[in-house]
Enzyme design. Sequence first.
Site, short mmCIF file in Angstrom:
data_model
loop_
_atom_site.label_atom_id
_atom_site.label_comp_id
_atom_site.label_asym_id
_atom_site.label_seq_id
_atom_site.Cartn_x
_atom_site.Cartn_y
_atom_site.Cartn_z
N SER A 1 103.68 2.04 90.15
CA SER A 1 102.85 1.63 89.01
C SER A 1 101.49 1.14 89.49
O SER A 1 100.78 1.86 90.15
CB SER A 1 103.59 0.58 88.18
N ASP B 1 96.18 3.47 85.07
CA ASP B 1 96.78 2.99 86.31
C ASP B 1 97.40 4.21 87.03
O ASP B 1 97.39 5.33 86.49
CB ASP B 1 97.79 1.87 86.05
N ASP C 1 100.32 5.55 87.72
CA ASP C 1 101.34 6.42 87.13
C ASP C 1 101.06 6.69 85.65
O ASP C 1 101.85 7.33 84.97
CB ASP C 1 102.74 5.86 87.32
N ASP D 1 100.84 4.82 82.73
CA ASP D 1 101.55 4.30 81.56
C ASP D 1 100.82 3.09 80.97
O ASP D 1 101.35 2.41 80.10
CB ASP D 1 103.01 3.96 81.88
#
Length: 449
Positions: free
Chosen positions: A100, A242, A244, A246
Amino acid sequence: MAVPSDLIVSVSGIRGIVGAGLTAEATARFAAAYGSTAAGKRVILSRDGRPSGEMLRHAVVAGLLGAGCTVEDIGIAPTPTCGFAVRQMNAAGAIQITASHNPAPWNGLKMFGADGAVLPAETGQAIRALYETGDFARSAWDGIGSVSVPPDVSADHARAVLDTISVAAVAGQRFRVFLDANAGAGGPLGTRLLSDLGCDVIQYGCDPTGLFAHEPEPTPANLGDVAPWVQQHECAVGFVLDPDSDRLALIDETGTCVSEEATLALAVKYRLRQQPGAVVVNMSTSRMNEDIAIAAGCPFYRSAVGEANVVGLMRDTHAVIGGEGNGGVIDPRIGWVRDPFVGMAFILSLMAEEKKPFSQLVAELPKYAMLKTKFTVSRERLPDALTALEVRWPDARVDRIDGLRLDGPDWWLHVRGSNTEPVVRVIAEAPTAERSEQLCREAGAVVTG
């Protein structure tokens, strides 16, 4: 086998520093534990752009194949695309290789169920138990799974998002938009989506190499060098992802970073105009969303912190939108994962509808200031500390679903203990920064006293 002390285990997966807590061995073992719950079935595999993802990919594939799973490897893809692919391909679940917003040395595994949502706590705990005991499926030579590369699902994901709005209304405005994907997984899909919306896209870090140009968490503190480019390029809005993809952070046309809490609030405002219905956020998310829902005559609910908890309550209440204040928007028509591409589409639609500068749309949101603090408190003292907080504010509305939340007339406090260290996190929101600071200070004195 005990979990390494420097490997962080949550209800939805694992995370650690590559080569330290997060090794190929630990990764393969966790993947095998997960795969044993989906043995013989199709599992989606994807990753963000971090260079370490290639090594971890091989470890995950080994663990899943050894458990007899069929692996559908969709390559570098955003986390919401991974969740979308589960439902699109009728898979048993998925593993996304990502850390993340953590710094470059980190990586991890995020696990999904057959519904395309992150695993609920009880399922994650069961997989952790399998990892620790080693009592997971091990296929014989003739039961090992297989790997294939399916057709590109990102186009289907983009199309699903576009189908929720009027593309013509947005395209007619010919917005110039700044997109900072910071070399994460969302650059290609974000560029495609914005181009399909008729936008002139100024790209920054949209090649998913995982070589971050700035710190990966998209907070104002990390965007000081990037934010001015939005104004310099004469863009109507700046979108920041960010690694990834999400979470969605925002920069207005003057080059000013906008609170990440505004992302969900703006999306909620637009969605409720489309279709009135229930709204779900977590305990630590801004009251802006509650005010917007009430003004629209819609039910509003709060869950415990955690994406799985938000999704669970969204299902129970048949919510039309939900999410978290970290820039995460969840639209069940697309999937049960925080999806910044939905956020982009909704915000551009709101801009097209109201024909106002983005900064004005933000200024018209309900006015609150939020402060997040933490204090050292032993786990043993925490129950008494929470009770003392209730005594300190006897007229506040009390919610004990997740730690303690106190709601006053125009303020709230959320106090919850950390699962990993002897601290309590105290979050306050009020009409002014001074009042929020005062609430945190007074709460801190109570819990440490």
